[in-house]
Design a protein around this motif. Structure first.
Motif, PDB file in Angstrom:
ATOM      1  N   ILE A  22      -0.360 -25.412 -14.689  1.00  0.00           N
ATOM      2  CA  ILE A  22      -0.328 -26.411 -15.488  1.00  0.00           C
ATOM      3  C   ILE A  22      -1.083 -26.012 -16.647  1.00  0.00           C
ATOM      4  N   LYS A  23      -0.905 -26.338 -18.187  1.00  0.00           N
ATOM      5  CA  LYS A  23      -1.666 -25.960 -19.189  1.00  0.00           C
ATOM      6  C   LYS A  23      -2.460 -26.843 -19.580  1.00  0.00           C
ATOM      7  N   THR A  24      -3.695 -26.864 -19.776  1.00  0.00           N
ATOM      8  CA  THR A  24      -4.875 -27.843 -20.311  1.00  0.00           C
ATOM      9  C   THR A  24      -4.715 -28.141 -21.673  1.00  0.00           C
ATOM     10  N   ARG A  25      -5.100 -29.180 -22.362  1.00  0.00           N
ATOM     11  CA  ARG A  25      -5.082 -29.429 -23.700  1.00  0.00           C
ATOM     12  C   ARG A  25      -5.873 -28.277 -24.463  1.00  0.00           C
ATOM     13  N   PRO A  38       4.414 -32.861  -3.143  1.00  0.00           N
ATOM     14  CA  PRO A  38       5.459 -31.895  -3.934  1.00  0.00           C
ATOM     15  C   PRO A  38       6.481 -32.472  -4.887  1.00  0.00           C
ATOM     16  N   GLU A  39       6.702 -33.808  -4.890  1.00  0.00           N
ATOM     17  CA  GLU A  39       7.644 -34.488  -5.546  1.00  0.00           C
ATOM     18  C   GLU A  39       6.968 -34.567  -7.221  1.00  0.00           C
ATOM     19  N   LYS A  40       5.826 -34.354  -7.050  1.00  0.00           N
ATOM     20  CA  LYS A  40       5.125 -34.264  -8.713  1.00  0.00           C
ATOM     21  C   LYS A  40       5.431 -33.175  -9.057  1.00  0.00           C
ATOM     22  N   TYR A 208       6.267 -35.842 -14.551  1.00  0.00           N
ATOM     23  CA  TYR A 208       4.947 -35.933 -14.271  1.00  0.00           C
ATOM     24  C   TYR A 208       4.026 -35.383 -15.274  1.00  0.00           C
ATOM     25  N   GLU A 209       2.978 -36.142 -15.468  1.00  0.00           N
ATOM     26  CA  GLU A 209       2.214 -35.816 -16.645  1.00  0.00           C
ATOM     27  C   GLU A 209       1.554 -34.671 -16.825  1.00  0.00           C
ATOM     28  N   TYR A 210       1.266 -34.108 -15.752  1.00  0.00           N
ATOM     29  CA  TYR A 210       0.674 -32.339 -15.941  1.00  0.00           C
ATOM     30  C   TYR A 210       1.843 -31.394 -16.287  1.00  0.00           C
ATOM     31  N   HIS A 211       3.243 -31.868 -16.001  1.00  0.00           N
ATOM     32  CA  HIS A 211       4.215 -30.949 -16.266  1.00  0.00           C
ATOM     33  C   HIS A 211       5.006 -31.239 -17.462  1.00  0.00           C
ATOM     34  N   ALA A 212       4.494 -32.399 -17.848  1.00  0.00           N
ATOM     35  CA  ALA A 212       5.386 -33.132 -19.079  1.00  0.00           C
ATOM     36  C   ALA A 212       5.791 -32.187 -20.137  1.00  0.00           C
ATOM     37  N   LEU A 220       6.856 -41.161 -20.810  1.00  0.00           N
ATOM     38  CA  LEU A 220       7.862 -41.968 -21.009  1.00  0.00           C
ATOM     39  C   LEU A 220       8.537 -42.574 -19.640  1.00  0.00           C
ATOM     40  N   TYR A 221       8.912 -43.959 -19.708  1.00  0.00           N
ATOM     41  CA  TYR A 221       9.533 -44.348 -18.482  1.00  0.00           C
ATOM     42  C   TYR A 221      11.264 -44.391 -18.992  1.00  0.00           C
ATOM     43  N   ARG A 222      11.895 -44.409 -17.778  1.00  0.00           N
ATOM     44  CA  ARG A 222      13.270 -44.254 -17.898  1.00  0.00           C
ATOM     45  C   ARG A 222      13.752 -45.701 -17.238  1.00  0.00           C
TER      46      ARG A 222
END
Length: 238
Positions: A22-25, A38-40, A208-212, A220-222
């Motif tokens: 993951i890449k931080t800001r 793992p699902e995330k 997932y927010e960390y890989h968005a 975003l929700y679908r």
């Protein structure tokens, strides 16, 4: 991979590389343990390598859950439903294969959310992508308290509410029919920018927010149109 056509509403997708970092800001790259939740960490984005000639749909029968238009072509970048991808990768399903570090899956068309374009996102399968927003009534009361010099205390337990709120940011074409007679896209008049009330159990994050990655990492929700309980403001009508 040389296949260009598939059968049975299946789409062959080459997955992007694993989400091991993951890449931080601030730009720092961190390795993550993908065995925890793992699902995330499932790769949700890939490139289409083969599509069905047409989509098969029979109302009321098992199989495809809705009637929609084939919008994919070979080479499209797509974002998909993470649980469907997990199922594809289960050894007993035999719906994936690997060559070196490259993984392909055979996934049903209805489990694909959207096509990722250079400067846009094109939802398919009747999906809408919505940004989560605060309860408009809560915001109205907050402003009213501020007007009279008071501070509103937030005592809500959002985990116990049945609804959530969002603003439509991207919209796909309405589905033409549903196998479930209680669902329909034909009675909605929504527009980009509208604030909608949704069933909470349907507000599934696209990534997932960390890989968005898509839409600059926005949350975003679908949802589909039948998940909308109310439209609070109509951007077209003002």
């Amino acid at each position: 991979m040389k296949a260009k056509l598939t059968l049975g509403n299946n789409v062959i997708v080459k997955l992007d590389p694993d989400n091991k970092m993951i890449k931080t800001r601030s730009g720092l790259q961190l390795y993550v343990d993908t065995s925890f939740e793992p699902e995330k960490h499932v790769v949700r984005i890939g490139t289409v390598e083969a599509v069905p000639k047409e989509l098969i749909y029979h109302h009321g029968k098992s199989g495809y859950p809705w009637k929609t238009t084939m919008e994919l072509k070979v080479g499209d970048r797509v974002v998909m439903y993470f649980l469907a991808i997990q199922n594809c990768l289960r050894p007993e399903r035999k719906t994936y294969w690997r060559e070196g570090n490259t993984t392909w899956i055979s996934i049903k068309y209805h489990n694909i959310y959207a096509i990722i374009l250079d400067k846009d996102i094109q939802p398919i399968n009747g999906y809408l992508f919505v940004e989560p927003v605060e309860d408009p009534e809560f915001l109205r009361m907050q402003k009213e308290y501020e007007r009279i010099g008071m501070e509103q205390v937030d005592t809500r337990d959002l985990s116990k509410t049945d609804v959530t709120y969002g603003k439509i940011k991207y919209a796909g074409k309405p589905n033409q029919d549903y196998a479930d007679d209680y669902k329909s896209d034909q009675f909605h008049d929504e527009y980009l920018g509208d604030t909608v009330v949704m069933k909470r159990i349907r507000d599934i994050p696209v990534e997932y927010e960390y890989h968005a990655k898509i839409d600059d990492g926005s949350k975003l929700y679908r949802i589909q149109r039948h998940d909308i309980l109310a439209i609070l403001n109509n951007s077209y009508g003002g």
